[in-house]
Design a protein around this motif. Structure first.
Motif, short mmCIF file in Angstrom:
data_model
loop_
_atom_site.label_atom_id
_atom_site.label_comp_id
_atom_site.label_asym_id
_atom_site.label_seq_id
_atom_site.Cartn_x
_atom_site.Cartn_y
_atom_site.Cartn_z
N GLU A 1 0.84 -1.19 0.00
CA GLU A 1 0.00 0.00 0.00
C GLU A 1 0.88 1.26 0.00
O GLU A 1 0.56 2.26 -0.65
N ALA A 2 2.00 1.19 0.69
CA ALA A 2 2.93 2.32 0.71
C ALA A 2 3.42 2.63 -0.70
O ALA A 2 3.43 3.79 -1.14
N PHE A 3 3.78 1.58 -1.43
CA PHE A 3 4.24 1.78 -2.82
C PHE A 3 3.10 2.32 -3.68
O PHE A 3 3.32 3.16 -4.55
N LYS B 1 3.28 5.77 -5.70
CA LYS B 1 3.09 5.79 -7.15
C LYS B 1 1.99 6.77 -7.55
O LYS B 1 2.06 7.44 -8.58
N ALA B 2 0.99 6.90 -6.68
CA ALA B 2 -0.11 7.82 -6.96
C ALA B 2 0.23 9.25 -6.55
O ALA B 2 -0.63 10.13 -6.60
N ALA B 3 1.49 9.45 -6.14
CA ALA B 3 1.95 10.79 -5.76
C ALA B 3 1.16 11.39 -4.61
O ALA B 3 0.94 12.60 -4.54
N ILE C 1 6.79 8.49 2.14
CA ILE C 1 6.02 7.52 2.92
C ILE C 1 6.99 6.46 3.43
O ILE C 1 7.74 5.87 2.66
N LEU C 2 6.98 6.23 4.75
CA LEU C 2 7.93 5.29 5.35
C LEU C 2 7.29 3.91 5.55
O LEU C 2 6.09 3.79 5.80
#
Lengths: 294, 294, 294, 294
Positions: free
Chosen positions: A272-274, A278-280, A285-286
């Protein structure tokens, strides 16, 4: 392949010859191991080493792992008051430190940075900490411009759609009140129009650094570069002293990297972080390490 | 408008405060008078002065005249064994000196120069005099390549028509036996394909100088420049110390500029001199001053 | 302890990862192995490494041995036409290369070198190869001065006993015809009076390198250094690129080190070689390896 | 002779070609007029001009006068919120800017400054504004040390009477926690023992600037300078860009020069101002211009 190259962690063991670290040391990780023997390495430019082993660069695994092995000289101890979260942001800050160093920025210089993403924002902050008199951000996104101004920019410029690069540059220079042009221009966007505008916005003898990456080839104003006698520099990752300086700038409070951390996910939600990155959404985001999990 | 900016002459009179010259001194003329007060002038970069008065650059007349007035510090006395003809070639040699200095060339470096016209040839010679280990010329013209090799090139490379810039660069590097690439590349052609090839022929961390002028905008491999962390420099005319060094190099025999003088015309036939130059006949064609006429 | 750090030899074996050398390669040996991990090493200044293992520097044995183990990147292959004898002189030549590089010498500069022993002589030769316009030797020994002039000096200066450093400097500058002073001064003597004279013989903004070593403390003209805004640099051994450049300069014929080799002894007579060197007989005396013996 | 070279004032008239200033402009005065034609001037080092006309340097009168004539490019307009008093302190601040620039200080460096008089204090402040990580003051006077710490020093060191320079240096380095030594040392005292201590307190490859002036010759540790490969630089007045940067640093609030102004006297009491300065009372004592008098 395992991803990850912006990270901090806690030392779990050291070799017998290591004296600079001990079990339990909290460290930021410099994720590239140079060969230490080639001309680049011995010449003080190990970031240009052709034999570099870099985290998450094929065929090498990255740092999104419970354990990661690294030579002691690439682990930078964090002072007590610096968090592991801030330690993870040492990597992009080192990118920015390297970019600004490549520019040869001198105290009192005027600087324009194209692109207000994480690296662009950090370049503004580094330039200010290096003594820049003006730090102007350029971005098409209003919200980003406002954040940049609240973070480290002394001014913001929004390009207009119908302007040529030369027109935009003229307006940028005039609105920024920097005489015949900026001393230093940094591209952290990779966009052709930004690069062109940057060249036209520099004073004679000014300095330019290519930090962002976009299309491999672009239309470029070579004659302006020649007759204004500009100095252009590429910038690739980070090298000698960059990580150390980045840690010092965070530790001394010169750069508040905390403000760039806009999200946190437990290790199990890394995907979900990625997705959000990706959606800027947000800036940085850690992903928290497994040892922080319940 | 009067043309001419590559010239030497004999002093006919000096002001009362001048002690460095006297009537009869034979001098090379540096044809640009800077304002001496702007930031560029006071910063040691007078060639970038925005108030420069330059011979044959509108609205200022050039040096193709019987008399020409110039501040004493821009007249460089020629030793007895240096002819006025050689003195006239100090100007293009200073252009080459400036280009090579912009590159930051260090003794032992490998250098490639694109274009074997007068400036390209002189860049090769200057690079060699500065201690370059290899000086490779690139030109499509066989005769020019051969002359370059007899003059100052350690090797010559002829581009092939059907090669991409990257393919040409790979062949150039391999044939020149310069490891992972050249330390220094100089473009004295202004041609897009040369500039592209030069970027791809440089080693990581190498240095590039734009000396030639062609189209104002070209397709440029910006990502290669960024990730190889190249250093690019424009070069405009000549500045502090360039004329002095050019005279020294001729006087000491390090550079035989005489070999570039391929034609001479009396002043009354100046038009024919320009016609032949335009037709690219020979290398440097001199116009003799009226006082040398019968 | 085994002595020796100026040496060349033939590779008898290489590790499995070595591709740059093979059995039988003839190489010059760079006799110091840096740690490759400290700030100095990673900053391109490995000669300043505090963990350096240097031949014949206690507790480490030197190279006067039948076999010597060295990392491959510190072995510099000699071209076929360069002899092992010349290869042994790469070490002092690298000392001179490093000294001249520390000076920041630019082509066209005027240079004075104090002391015409091996290092001083090689500094003159390196300065000339780097494009110096004048290279003046200073020595009290007439024979050395004459040799220097035949080797690489454009002029020689003999100090007078009854002169102060300032008087000597004034005479040196006047006799050398270098305007307001030299651009670069190098001390390869270690003598206090030479150092003082050098400081006074430099022009404003000139550059000085301390290459020789004598008494640890000397009387020094600090105010002249301050108000003339001189740049002084220490020089210690050699570092990045120095050995490579030294080999190139010998291979290309730019520096004829052969002329400095004034004696040869078989290994079994090494003691006599040291005796003659100590008695200052000749310039460089070689000890031949045991494999050359009958 | 008229004294005075640290001054600010109000423009009463300008020549017809001047566009950068007008009647009523409030300006800081750079008190030296270079020849603009010699090699130093054209090379960007006009402070080294041998033909300099400098205020209050015989035979030239100084600025303690109702009217003073100066070229427009040497008058630096003060922003509205910068007072004429602050403008008068631009001169010593420019001295400090020049000293720190000579050192080549890089952000993150550790710096020690010997002497906490006006120039030493300003060097600390400039070093901090340039991004130094540590700025340590050294002075025998406790009060000065405390002021320095409240102004711009991150630490203070008081030399002990019975220590050698080497012992003092070792204690200074240990107490300052700067690893193997400082990156940069600046002497603003001129005292021999300070200079010696500074040399021993530097790390290998460190940088030293001589800013203070004392005895013309001192006992100097030349071998330590050589083997640690130090870089030493003189510093003389100020040059290209120094005044401009000093004004910017005051205007932006980076350096609070107001805190150094410890006394004010009307023009008619100028003698008393000099008396107090000579007696070392306070830090900077201003003399007000006649137009401010009732």
């Amino acid at each position: 392949m395992v991803l990850g190259h912006e990270s901090a962690g806690i030392v779990v063991d050291v070799g017998s010859a290591v004296s600079s670290l001990r079990k339990g040391s909290r460290v930021a990780l410099e994720p590239g191991v140079p060969c230490r023997r080639c001309t680049a390495c011995k010449g003080g430019k190990y970031n240009l080493c052709e034999h570099m082993i870099f985290a998450a660069t094929p065929p090498y695994d990255g740092t999104l792992a419970r354990f990661y092995r690294l030579p002691a000289d690439l682990c930078y101890e964090l002072p007590e008051h610096v968090s592991l979260e801030e330690g993870a942001v040492v990597e992009p800050l080192s990118v920015a430190v390297h970019i600004v160093r490549q520019s040869g920025l001198r105290p009192g210089d005027t600087v324009v940075v194209f692109g207000a993403g994480p690296v662009g924002l950090l370049c503004l902050a580094v330039a200010r900490a290096f003594g820049a008199a003006k730090t102007v951000t350029v971005d098409i996104n209003d919200e980003r411009c406002r954040f940049a101004e609240s973070f480290a920019a002394t001014g913001a410029f929004r390009p207009a759609k119908d302007e040529s690069a030369e027109q935009g540059a003229a307006r940028l220079v005039a609105e920024s009140d920097v005489g015949a042009g900026f001393d230093v221009a940094i591209d952290a966007s990779g966009a052709a129009v930004c690069i062109q505008t940057a060249i036209h916005a520099l004073r004679r003898g000014g300095s330019y650094v290519q930090g962002g990456m976009g299309r491999p080839e672009i239309e470029f104003p070579i004659t302006a570069m020649c007759t204004k006698e500009l100095h252009m520099h590429g910038s690739f990752r980070y090298g000698t002293g960059d990580y150390k300086l980045a840690v010092e700038m965070i530790a001394s409070g010169k750069i508040e990297v905390k403000r760039l951390i806009t999200g946190r996910f437990p290790f199990r939600d890394a995907e979900e972080a990625f997705r959000q990155t990706k959606a800027a959404k947000g800036i940085k985001i850690l992903i928290e390490g497994p040892e922080d999990e319940p």
